[in-house]
Design a protein around this motif. Structure first.
Motif, short mmCIF file in Angstrom:
data_model
loop_
_atom_site.label_atom_id
_atom_site.label_comp_id
_atom_site.label_asym_id
_atom_site.label_seq_id
_atom_site.Cartn_x
_atom_site.Cartn_y
_atom_site.Cartn_z
N GLN A 164 -0.12 13.45 12.13
CA GLN A 164 -0.95 12.65 11.23
C GLN A 164 -1.89 13.57 10.48
O GLN A 164 -2.03 14.74 10.83
CB GLN A 164 -1.70 11.55 11.99
CG GLN A 164 -2.71 12.04 13.00
CD GLN A 164 -3.44 10.86 13.65
OE1 GLN A 164 -2.97 9.74 13.60
NE2 GLN A 164 -4.58 11.14 14.25
N ASP A 165 -2.51 13.03 9.44
CA ASP A 165 -3.40 13.82 8.57
C ASP A 165 -2.66 14.99 7.92
O ASP A 165 -3.17 16.11 7.87
CB ASP A 165 -4.62 14.32 9.34
CG ASP A 165 -5.52 13.16 9.73
OD1 ASP A 165 -5.41 12.11 9.11
OD2 ASP A 165 -6.31 13.32 10.67
N GLN A 166 -1.46 14.73 7.43
CA GLN A 166 -0.74 15.77 6.70
C GLN A 166 -1.44 16.03 5.37
O GLN A 166 -2.29 15.25 4.94
CB GLN A 166 0.70 15.32 6.42
CG GLN A 166 1.55 15.08 7.64
CD GLN A 166 1.52 13.65 8.13
OE1 GLN A 166 0.52 12.95 7.96
NE2 GLN A 166 2.59 13.20 8.73
N GLY A 173 7.01 15.20 8.83
CA GLY A 173 7.10 14.20 9.88
C GLY A 173 8.14 14.52 10.92
O GLY A 173 9.07 15.30 10.69
N LYS A 174 7.96 13.89 12.09
CA LYS A 174 8.85 14.08 13.22
C LYS A 174 10.29 13.76 12.85
O LYS A 174 10.55 12.77 12.17
CB LYS A 174 8.39 13.17 14.35
CG LYS A 174 9.16 13.32 15.64
CD LYS A 174 8.65 12.32 16.66
CE LYS A 174 9.45 12.38 17.94
NZ LYS A 174 8.99 11.37 18.91
N HIS B 107 -2.87 3.67 9.23
CA HIS B 107 -1.92 2.60 8.89
C HIS B 107 -1.62 1.71 10.10
O HIS B 107 -1.03 0.65 9.97
CB HIS B 107 -0.63 3.19 8.33
CG HIS B 107 0.17 3.94 9.34
ND1 HIS B 107 -0.10 5.24 9.67
CD2 HIS B 107 1.24 3.58 10.09
CE1 HIS B 107 0.77 5.65 10.58
NE2 HIS B 107 1.59 4.67 10.85
N SER B 108 -2.03 2.18 11.29
CA SER B 108 -1.82 1.33 12.47
C SER B 108 -2.87 0.22 12.56
O SER B 108 -2.71 -0.73 13.32
CB SER B 108 -1.88 2.21 13.73
OG SER B 108 -2.99 3.07 13.67
N ASP B 109 -3.94 0.36 11.78
CA ASP B 109 -5.00 -0.65 11.76
C ASP B 109 -4.61 -1.77 10.78
O ASP B 109 -4.29 -1.49 9.63
CB ASP B 109 -6.30 0.03 11.29
CG ASP B 109 -7.51 -0.88 11.44
OD1 ASP B 109 -7.33 -2.11 11.31
OD2 ASP B 109 -8.61 -0.37 11.67
N PRO B 110 -4.63 -3.05 11.22
CA PRO B 110 -4.22 -4.13 10.31
C PRO B 110 -5.10 -4.26 9.07
O PRO B 110 -4.70 -4.93 8.11
CB PRO B 110 -4.33 -5.39 11.18
CG PRO B 110 -4.42 -4.93 12.57
CD PRO B 110 -4.94 -3.54 12.56
N CYS B 130 5.63 10.50 7.58
CA CYS B 130 5.47 11.81 6.96
C CYS B 130 4.25 11.86 6.03
O CYS B 130 3.55 12.86 5.98
CB CYS B 130 6.70 12.18 6.14
SG CYS B 130 8.12 12.66 7.12
N HIS B 131 4.01 10.79 5.27
CA HIS B 131 2.93 10.81 4.28
C HIS B 131 1.60 10.48 4.94
O HIS B 131 1.54 9.67 5.87
CB HIS B 131 3.21 9.78 3.18
CG HIS B 131 4.30 10.19 2.24
ND1 HIS B 131 4.07 10.96 1.12
CD2 HIS B 131 5.63 9.94 2.25
CE1 HIS B 131 5.20 11.16 0.48
NE2 HIS B 131 6.18 10.55 1.14
N VAL B 132 0.56 11.09 4.41
CA VAL B 132 -0.78 10.81 4.91
C VAL B 132 -1.18 9.41 4.45
O VAL B 132 -0.83 8.99 3.35
CB VAL B 132 -1.76 11.91 4.45
CG1 VAL B 132 -1.95 11.91 2.95
CG2 VAL B 132 -3.09 11.79 5.16
N ASP B 133 -1.86 8.65 5.35
CA ASP B 133 -2.09 7.23 5.08
C ASP B 133 -3.47 6.93 4.50
O ASP B 133 -3.86 5.78 4.37
CB ASP B 133 -1.87 6.41 6.36
CG ASP B 133 -2.69 6.95 7.52
OD1 ASP B 133 -3.48 7.87 7.29
OD2 ASP B 133 -2.52 6.45 8.65
N HIS B 134 -4.23 7.96 4.18
CA HIS B 134 -5.56 7.74 3.61
C HIS B 134 -5.82 8.81 2.55
O HIS B 134 -5.17 9.85 2.57
CB HIS B 134 -6.62 7.78 4.71
CG HIS B 134 -6.63 9.07 5.48
ND1 HIS B 134 -7.33 10.17 5.08
CD2 HIS B 134 -5.97 9.45 6.61
CE1 HIS B 134 -7.13 11.15 5.93
NE2 HIS B 134 -6.30 10.75 6.86
N PRO B 135 -6.75 8.57 1.65
CA PRO B 135 -6.97 9.56 0.59
C PRO B 135 -7.57 10.85 1.15
O PRO B 135 -8.31 10.82 2.13
CB PRO B 135 -7.97 8.88 -0.35
CG PRO B 135 -8.07 7.49 0.10
CD PRO B 135 -7.64 7.42 1.51
#
Lengths: 242, 206
Positions: A164-166, A173-174, B107-110, B130-135
């Motif tokens: 996470q935090d890529q 990713g895995k 992204h696991s948070d609703p 793979c992609h980061v979920d926050h700015p």
């Protein structure tokens, strides 16, 4: 060669020149436009390459490796052991048996013209862009790792754990394979790859197809060694001093 | 020929009134149960100047976001087309706050913009494997540097839903981000204007 043949050859090569300049938009010459527009696709009129002068790399490439880690965020996988951790670029030390002469060089994806990793990929995820950059399309990578076995430079790594935090420009990713992508987002924005900016005295980045580029001129004058040139892969990364 | 309309009409004519009322009642209850409220989404950082644009964007994205993202991902990875339109990073930078109640919103948070609907319909997106979920701060500065004050004030008047209080806090946070990162974005522009070839030229002129 007869006069007619030589005339014909000149005429055809002249035509090719006309065709090459005509494809570029009016007033814009591709050779001078180093940063492509965001909506412009990568062109096969360029082929990106890097020239590494190992004699000028006083740290053997440590700065390049640090810059690559910082740019792409690899190497800090918490649950992977040393054999599993990602390594986009590594330091290789070679000693000649007879003389004892030792050379340290940074080795990453060599961005082959005919990449074995692309040959073996069953899904087309391992790919070469039009501008010669070899990379993994992780959207369709199934993690079979054939490319890791095919690569003679051991340039590819497999991600063994959830991340996470890529970095926003480097999704990782895995279950997917990854390697040096010549900092493709930086190149698209008209910048140098991170390693080149980290050691500008020893690394040179540029267009191998443009005879006027600094890298082409340097290679024409002094040549450049390919690692495992015997494989005939015509690598985009060349070395001096090895 | 068999005419289904006449056939159904014939049955309906012969049906007792009590049965007709019963069927109508069942249908009404059924339809009422179908008409559930979609989940409330978090307000985006950047707002459109007109409600028409906003509505069009919402309608288009509700239906097509998956296709647009899939198309764009191939364009980007294979061809190197990196426009902001339909880019996942642009979506994230606008729709997900950098911090929510002082924490990174995963992204696991609703409450995460994508997760709100996806958990509601029990569809799992793979993007964030793979992609980061926050700015991420410097890219946010770039994306937000274009937001004018006009749009910002318009944003407040557009706050209609029940999340107004939360959103005002969010907006204030984001404005702070914009104010503090403006310098960064201009600094970034300055460096990116440098011709890369000059840099090499200097270093290799010896």
């Amino acid at each position: 060669m007869s006069n007619i043949d030589s005339y014909r050859r000149k005429f055809i090569s002249g035509l090719a020149g006309v065709a090459a300049t005509a494809t570029v938009a009016p007033g814009v010459f591709l050779r001078q436009a180093h940063a492509k527009a965001p909506d412009e696709p990568a062109s096969d009129k360029v082929r990106w390459g890097i020239l590494i002068d190992t004699n000028k790399l006083t740290d053997g490439g440590d700065a390049c490796i640090a810059a690559c880690k910082k740019e792409h965020g690899w190497g800090d996988e918490k649950h992977s052991n040393d054999a599993q951790k990602s390594q986009w670029i590594r330091k290789v030390t070679v000693t000649e048996k007879l003389t004892g002469h030792t050379v340290t060089l940074p080795v990453m994806c060599q961005h082959c013209e005919t990449p074995p990793c692309v040959d073996v990929c069953p899904t087309g995820a391992s790919m070469k862009r039009a501008d010669g950059i070899v990379q993994v399309n992780k959207h369709i990578c199934i993690g079979c790792r054939y490319c890791m076995m095919a690569c003679p430079y051991k340039a590819r790594s497999f991600v063994h754990e959830e991340l996470q935090d890529q970095k926003q420009n480097t999704p990782r990713g895995k279950g997917t394979v990854e390697s040096c992508n010549m900092c493709v987002t930086r190149v698209d924005a008209g910048k140098n790859p991170a390693c080149v900016d980290a050691a500008p005295e020893a690394l040179l980045f540029g267009d191998l197809k443009d005879p006027e580029s600094k890298i082409s001129k340097a290679l024409k004058k002094y040549g450049g060694t390919q690692i495992r040139a015997d494989l005939g892969l015509n690598t985009g990364v060349r070395y001096w001093g090895i | 020929m068999f005419n289904s309309y006449l056939y159904i009409n014939g049955i309906a004519n012969r049906m007792p009134l009590i049965l007709k009322v019963f069927i109508l009642a069942i249908a009404t209850v059924g339809l009422y149960a179908c008409d559930s409220e979609p989940p409330k989404l978090m307000k985006a950082v950047k707002q459109f100047e007109s409600d028409e644009q906003r509505t069009a964007h919402i309608d288009n994205m509700r239906k097509n976001h998956k296709d647009l993202l899939r198309h764009k991902r191939d364009e980007t990875v294979i061809k190197g087309i990196r426009t902001e339109e339909h880019s996942l990073n642009a979506c994230i930078n606008c729709h997900v706050p950098a911090k929510y109640n002082g924490k990174i919103l995963r992204h696991s948070d609703p409450k995460h913009f994508c997760a709100t609907c996806h958990s509601y319909v029990a569809a799992k997106p793979d993007c964030f494997q793979c992609h980061v979920d926050h700015p991420v701060s410097n890219t946010v500065a770039q994306a937000e540097s274009n937001i004018s004050k006009k749009i910002q004030t318009k944003t407040q008047s557009l706050m209609l839903d029940s999340m107004t209080q939360v959103n005002t806090n969010l907006l204030n946070e984001n404005q702070l981000v914009i104010n503090t990162t403006n310098d960064v974005s201009t600094a970034h522009k300055k460096t990116s204007n440098n011709d890369p070839v000059d840099v090499i030229g200097e270093s290799r002129s010896e």
